[in-house]
Enzyme design. Structure first.
Site, short mmCIF file in Angstrom:
data_model
loop_
_atom_site.label_atom_id
_atom_site.label_comp_id
_atom_site.label_asym_id
_atom_site.label_seq_id
_atom_site.Cartn_x
_atom_site.Cartn_y
_atom_site.Cartn_z
N HIS A 256 4.78 44.38 41.27
CA HIS A 256 6.18 43.94 41.23
C HIS A 256 6.93 44.69 42.33
O HIS A 256 7.32 45.85 42.16
CB HIS A 256 6.80 44.23 39.87
CG HIS A 256 6.18 43.42 38.77
ND1 HIS A 256 6.32 42.05 38.69
CD2 HIS A 256 5.41 43.78 37.71
CE1 HIS A 256 5.67 41.60 37.63
NE2 HIS A 256 5.10 42.63 37.03
N ASP A 287 5.01 39.87 42.54
CA ASP A 287 6.20 39.14 42.96
C ASP A 287 7.03 40.06 43.85
O ASP A 287 6.81 41.27 43.86
CB ASP A 287 7.01 38.52 41.80
CG ASP A 287 7.37 39.47 40.68
OD1 ASP A 287 7.35 40.69 40.90
OD2 ASP A 287 7.69 38.98 39.58
O1 9MR Z 1 7.38 38.16 32.39
C1 9MR Z 1 7.48 38.77 31.13
C2 9MR Z 1 8.80 38.37 30.50
O2 9MR Z 1 8.80 37.01 30.16
C3 9MR Z 1 9.07 39.22 29.27
O3 9MR Z 1 10.35 38.92 28.75
C4 9MR Z 1 8.93 40.70 29.64
C5 9MR Z 1 9.20 41.61 28.47
O4 9MR Z 1 8.92 42.93 28.79
O5 9MR Z 1 7.62 40.93 30.12
C6 9MR Z 1 7.38 40.27 31.31
O6 9MR Z 1 6.06 40.57 31.79
C7 9MR Z 1 5.77 41.94 32.06
C8 9MR Z 1 4.29 42.14 31.88
O7 9MR Z 1 3.89 41.72 30.61
C9 9MR Z 1 3.88 43.59 32.09
N1 9MR Z 1 4.33 44.07 33.37
C10 9MR Z 1 5.74 43.83 33.68
C11 9MR Z 1 6.07 42.36 33.51
C12 9MR Z 1 7.49 42.08 33.94
O8 9MR Z 1 8.39 42.75 33.09
#
Ligand code: 9MR
Length: 374
Positions: A256, A287
């Protein structure tokens, strides 16, 4: 019209038709957005043994947005997900709060649908995730369970979920985000480590391996792209576990990134030092977000900088032998988690809200293509 004139007309008409034919190949076919044919996709561009993946949008932040579940309802989205990618990751659909909403109650329908979709489209699946501090159900976090009960709950969860999809998951993110930035364990917020001690990490891997000996088992984290205290902590932990015979197969960096900060320039060297331990590596949630005020568009320079970050991350992975899987955390800005979590930032994926390819898309595609030619 006399006969020779008729002949001439026929010849002219067929010549015109012949000319028109190749031009038609570039016309939108009504099924794909302009310029996007079925052949011209990321998975086609990729080297044979390399997985190019995307998260499957659903659950999590999507549930508070004003659109229906993207994976189930958005046809255009599904078509591109199947056409463009050779690997998929449930964005939220296999997390504890989603798949294990009540004690002893599992909700598999959404994850089952993803696995079916992947099989139909000949895609690998990355499982995400079994052991985490976040997105755990209230019943677990507030349950006041004894240590023995907690252990039994974790074992049952891992063996039930991993067992259900045995043979169908290429890589599991067994343990997610277990370290703080300073390289200390996240003891305070991770219920398992806090209540059961750090040895429970090894058990999580052992239980997952028992339930599916064919799945590759990973650690996964953010902020570990570069060589730093947090990635050093994994470099120290994993060989220790391996020496005890714990089945750890891989180390994954989420990716990220933000154009606010410089590119993590030691990414390749960092992946390589894990590769040198005999581990697989992967980029699992790439991303690249940028600053965009509401209602404004990113500038060409911003989009180029973003494309450059995607390209460099992909090149770093491609340069490391055991890095065979590169997943983006969603492929369209229509459904990205970024603007929901970071006010004033967004546009982090490779396609805009209308599924139009951005410079980052072409950078990824062309980088895959050149790697496939080597
Ligand atoms: O993309 C995910 C989002 O829809 C959720 O609301 C969020 C909650 O923490 O998690 C996001 O995905 C995460 C992933 O599971 C672990 N690494 C960080 C990602 C971005 O927050």
């Amino acid at each position: 019209m006399k006969v020779p004139q008729l002949l001439l007309a026929a010849v002219l008409a067929s010549a015109l038709l012949l000319q028109a034919a190749p031009a038609q190949a570039h016309q939108p076919d009504g099924k794909h957005p302009p310029g996007q044919s079925k052949q011209d996709t990321l998975r086609r561009a990729a080297p044979k043994d390399f997985k190019i993946g995307s998260a499957v949008a659903g659950g999590g932040h999507h549930e508070s947005q004003d659109y229906p579940d993207p994976f189930t309802f958005d046809k255009e989205y599904r078509k591109l997900l199947g056409a463009e990618f050779s690997s998929v990751s449930p964005e939220n659909q296999a997390k504890w709060e989603f798949i294990h909403p009540e004690p002893g109650v599992y909700r598999f329908a959404e994850m089952d649908a993803i696995v079916r979709f992947a099989q139909k489209n000949k895609q690998a699946v990355r499982g995400h995730t079994l052991f985490w501090h976040s997105q755990n159900p209230q019943w677990l976090e507030q349950g006041n369970f004894s240590d023995d009960e907690l252990r039994a709950i974790l074992k049952d969860h891992i063996q039930t979920v991993v067992g259900r999809y045995a043979g169908k998951i290429q890589q599991w993110d067994v343990a997610n985000e277990i370290f703080n930035d300073d390289g200390t364990l996240r003891t305070a917020d991770n219920i398992w480590i806090r209540e059961l001690g750090p040895d429970i990490i090894a058990d999580a891997f052992r239980w997952a391996h028992e339930a599916d000996p064919s799945a590759k088992l990973f650690f996964n984290d953010f902020g570990v792209e570069d060589i730093n205290a947090k990635s050093n902590a994994y470099l120290e932990l994993i060989p220790r576990l391996q020496a005890q015979g714990v089945p750890v197969d891989g180390f994954a960096v989420q990716g990220h990134l933000s154009t606010r900060y410089g590119f993590p320039s030691n990414l390749q060297a960092n992946l390589q030092r894990f590769d040198d331990l005999g581990l697989e590596t992967a980029v699992t949630e790439m991303d690249v977000r940028m600053d965009v005020a509401a209602g404004t568009e990113p500038t060409a320079a911003q989009l180029e900088k973003q494309a450059d970050y995607y390209q460099r991350a992909l090149e770093a992975c491609l340069a490391v032998d055991g890095c065979r899987s590169f997943t983006i955390w969603g492929f369209t800005d229509k459904y990205s988690w970024v603007p929901v979590f970071f006010a004033g930032e967004g546009e982090a994926t490779v396609m805009d809200e209308n599924f139009t390819r951005k410079p980052a898309y072409y950078a990824v595609r062309d980088t895959l293509r050149s790697a496939a030619r080597r």
